[in-house]
Design a protein around this motif. Structure first.
Motif, PDB file in Angstrom:
ATOM      1  N   GLN A 153      -9.048  12.111   3.954  1.00 55.21           N
ATOM      2  CA  GLN A 153      -7.766  11.408   3.955  1.00 55.21           C
ATOM      3  C   GLN A 153      -7.970   9.916   4.216  1.00 55.21           C
ATOM      4  OE1 GLN A 153      -4.768  13.171   6.533  1.00 55.21           O
ATOM      5  NE2 GLN A 153      -5.679  15.194   6.288  1.00 55.21           N
ATOM      6  N   ILE A 154      -8.803   9.631   5.210  1.00 51.53           N
ATOM      7  CA  ILE A 154      -9.062   8.235   5.579  1.00 51.53           C
ATOM      8  C   ILE A 154      -9.748   7.489   4.437  1.00 51.53           C
ATOM      9  CG2 ILE A 154     -10.426   6.771   7.116  1.00 51.53           C
ATOM     10  CD1 ILE A 154      -9.865   8.839   9.337  1.00 51.53           C
ATOM     11  N   ALA A 155     -10.723   8.132   3.821  1.00 59.89           N
ATOM     12  CA  ALA A 155     -11.444   7.498   2.718  1.00 59.89           C
ATOM     13  C   ALA A 155     -10.506   7.236   1.542  1.00 59.89           C
ATOM     14  CB  ALA A 155     -12.609   8.374   2.289  1.00 59.89           C
ATOM     15  N   GLN A 156      -9.678   8.213   1.192  1.00 59.81           N
ATOM     16  CA  GLN A 156      -8.763   8.053   0.065  1.00 59.81           C
ATOM     17  C   GLN A 156      -7.717   6.986   0.342  1.00 59.81           C
ATOM     18  OE1 GLN A 156      -7.369  12.104  -0.404  1.00 59.81           O
ATOM     19  NE2 GLN A 156      -9.034  12.645  -1.800  1.00 59.81           N
ATOM     20  N   ARG A 157      -7.243   6.927   1.584  1.00 57.17           N
ATOM     21  CA  ARG A 157      -6.270   5.901   1.951  1.00 57.17           C
ATOM     22  C   ARG A 157      -6.893   4.519   1.784  1.00 57.17           C
ATOM     23  NH1 ARG A 157      -3.966   7.846   6.854  1.00 57.17           N
ATOM     24  NH2 ARG A 157      -5.851   7.211   7.930  1.00 57.17           N
ATOM     25  N   GLY A 158      -8.132   4.369   2.211  1.00 61.35           N
ATOM     26  CA  GLY A 158      -8.821   3.101   2.046  1.00 61.35           C
ATOM     27  C   GLY A 158      -9.006   2.728   0.587  1.00 61.35           C
ATOM     28  N   GLU A 159      -9.323   3.716  -0.228  1.00 61.21           N
ATOM     29  CA  GLU A 159      -9.501   3.462  -1.662  1.00 61.21           C
ATOM     30  C   GLU A 159      -8.194   3.001  -2.302  1.00 61.21           C
ATOM     31  OE1 GLU A 159     -10.952   7.169  -3.074  1.00 61.21           O
ATOM     32  OE2 GLU A 159     -12.960   6.926  -2.201  1.00 61.21           O
ATOM     33  N   ARG A 160      -7.082   3.630  -1.914  1.00 59.53           N
ATOM     34  CA  ARG A 160      -5.788   3.224  -2.470  1.00 59.53           C
ATOM     35  C   ARG A 160      -5.449   1.801  -2.071  1.00 59.53           C
ATOM     36  NH1 ARG A 160      -4.477   8.598  -0.894  1.00 59.53           N
ATOM     37  NH2 ARG A 160      -3.482   7.842   1.027  1.00 59.53           N
ATOM     38  N   MET A 161      -5.697   1.463  -0.807  1.00 59.47           N
ATOM     39  CA  MET A 161      -5.392   0.111  -0.361  1.00 59.47           C
ATOM     40  C   MET A 161      -6.288  -0.920  -1.028  1.00 59.47           C
ATOM     41  SD  MET A 161      -3.672  -2.102   1.233  1.00 59.47           S
ATOM     42  CE  MET A 161      -2.591  -1.123   2.280  1.00 59.47           C
ATOM     43  N   GLU A 162      -7.563  -0.611  -1.161  1.00 67.55           N
ATOM     44  CA  GLU A 162      -8.468  -1.554  -1.823  1.00 67.55           C
ATOM     45  C   GLU A 162      -8.025  -1.812  -3.255  1.00 67.55           C
ATOM     46  OE1 GLU A 162     -13.156  -2.075  -3.131  1.00 67.55           O
ATOM     47  OE2 GLU A 162     -12.639  -0.689  -1.508  1.00 67.55           O
ATOM     48  N   LYS A 163      -7.568  -0.780  -3.927  1.00 73.48           N
ATOM     49  CA  LYS A 163      -7.094  -0.959  -5.304  1.00 73.48           C
ATOM     50  C   LYS A 163      -5.851  -1.851  -5.337  1.00 73.48           C
ATOM     51  CE  LYS A 163      -5.846   1.532  -9.512  1.00 73.48           C
ATOM     52  NZ  LYS A 163      -4.729   0.604  -9.827  1.00 73.48           N
TER      53      LYS A 163
END
Length: 289
Positions: A153-163
């Motif tokens: 969850q944390i990794a995916q949240r970071g990926e969404r924000m980076e995008k």
């Protein structure tokens, strides 16, 4: 979601409405952002209801474009000034956030009477189908955002924000990407609290609609749409406060670490949003009167 809508979503993100993961979709690039959910996503309306709904929607869109968009343009000017003068700080972001929340509340209050009238006209089958749609929506969100292990969850949240940030600033530097990772970790199990609160809100909404002919129904719907924060669970209230704090800190740090090229890209994006809104026919008509 339209490209123009995505632009406004990011600007709202920059002003801390990034922490809201609300449903969008009422066919207008501003109105659908600030309405917390879309009736058309959950209701199978009759032909008569659709006709009535479309007529009311046109009225609300006209009101919104002529009375609210001028304020949005001024808000964009203030945001642009913050970027140009390197004043992306916590206090300024809090102020922009409060302005955005006031705009959201004003429009939600404006459309509440129409929402009440539509809901009061639903039959029992439509209400049952709406509740089933709520349950399906909740399950899908749970599967996507809560079911994965916390680390995922944390990794995916970071990926969404980076995008999101990359879309507006261009490629992030290594230090900016690391700051995003830190931000995502700081939110912890926020997904769980968000979904639990969403289920709480939907349950209260369904309970209100079940008694849609009661004398206090309009007030209950106004609370659910305009003052929904008063109905948040204690756990989500705490999680949301942390989300806002962490989001402001992230934006401040990313912008402090931004390059001239990134800031110029962001300014061009803001200017494009302003140009798109300024070109709307309804706004031009309002400005001539």
């Amino acid at each position: 979601m339209s490209r123009r809508l995505k632009r406004l979503v990011f600007l709202a993100t920059l002003s801390l409405t990034l922490c809201a993961c609300n449903r969008v979709g009422l066919a207008y690039r501003n109105l659908d952002v600030i309405i917390p959910w879309s009736l058309s996503d959950y209701l199978d309306m009759t032909r008569e209801q659709k006709g009535w709904f479309n007529d009311r929607l046109k009225e609300h869109l006209s009101w919104h474009c002529t009375t609210q968009l001028p304020g949005y343009l001024a808000w964009l000017d203030r945001l642009q000034h913050m970027v140009e003068t390197h004043q992306i700080n916590d206090a300024a972001l809090q102020l922009r956030t409060q302005e955005a929340k006031q705009a959201i509340a004003q429009t939600a209050r404006q459309i509440t009477p129409s929402t009440v009238e539509l809901l009061q006209g639903l039959n029992d089958q439509q209400v049952d189908e709406m509740n089933q749609a709520f349950a399906k929506d909740l399950q899908e969100r749970q599967d996507q955002y809560v079911k994965p292990p916390l680390a995922q969850q944390i990794a995916q949240r970071g990926e969404r924000m980076e995008k999101r940030l990359s879309d507006w600033l261009g490629p992030l530097s290594a230090s900016q990407r690391e700051r995003v990772v830190t931000w995502s970790n700081a939110l912890g199990d926020q997904n769980q609290q968000w979904i639990a609160n969403r289920a709480h809100w939907q349950a209260q909404f369904s309970a209100a609609v079940a008694q849609r002919q009661a004398s206090d129904f309009p007030q209950r719907i106004e609370t659910l749409l305009v003052n929904r924060e008063t109905l948040w669970t204690p756990a989500y209230r705490q999680a949301y406060a942390n989300t806002e704090t962490q989001a402001r800190s992230l934006i401040v740090d990313v912008m402090a670490d931004s390059t001239p090229v990134q800031r110029q890209r962001l300014l061009k994006k803001i200017d494009k949003v302003r140009s798109d809104f300024s070109a709307l026919k309804c706004l031009k008509t309002a400005q001539r009167t």
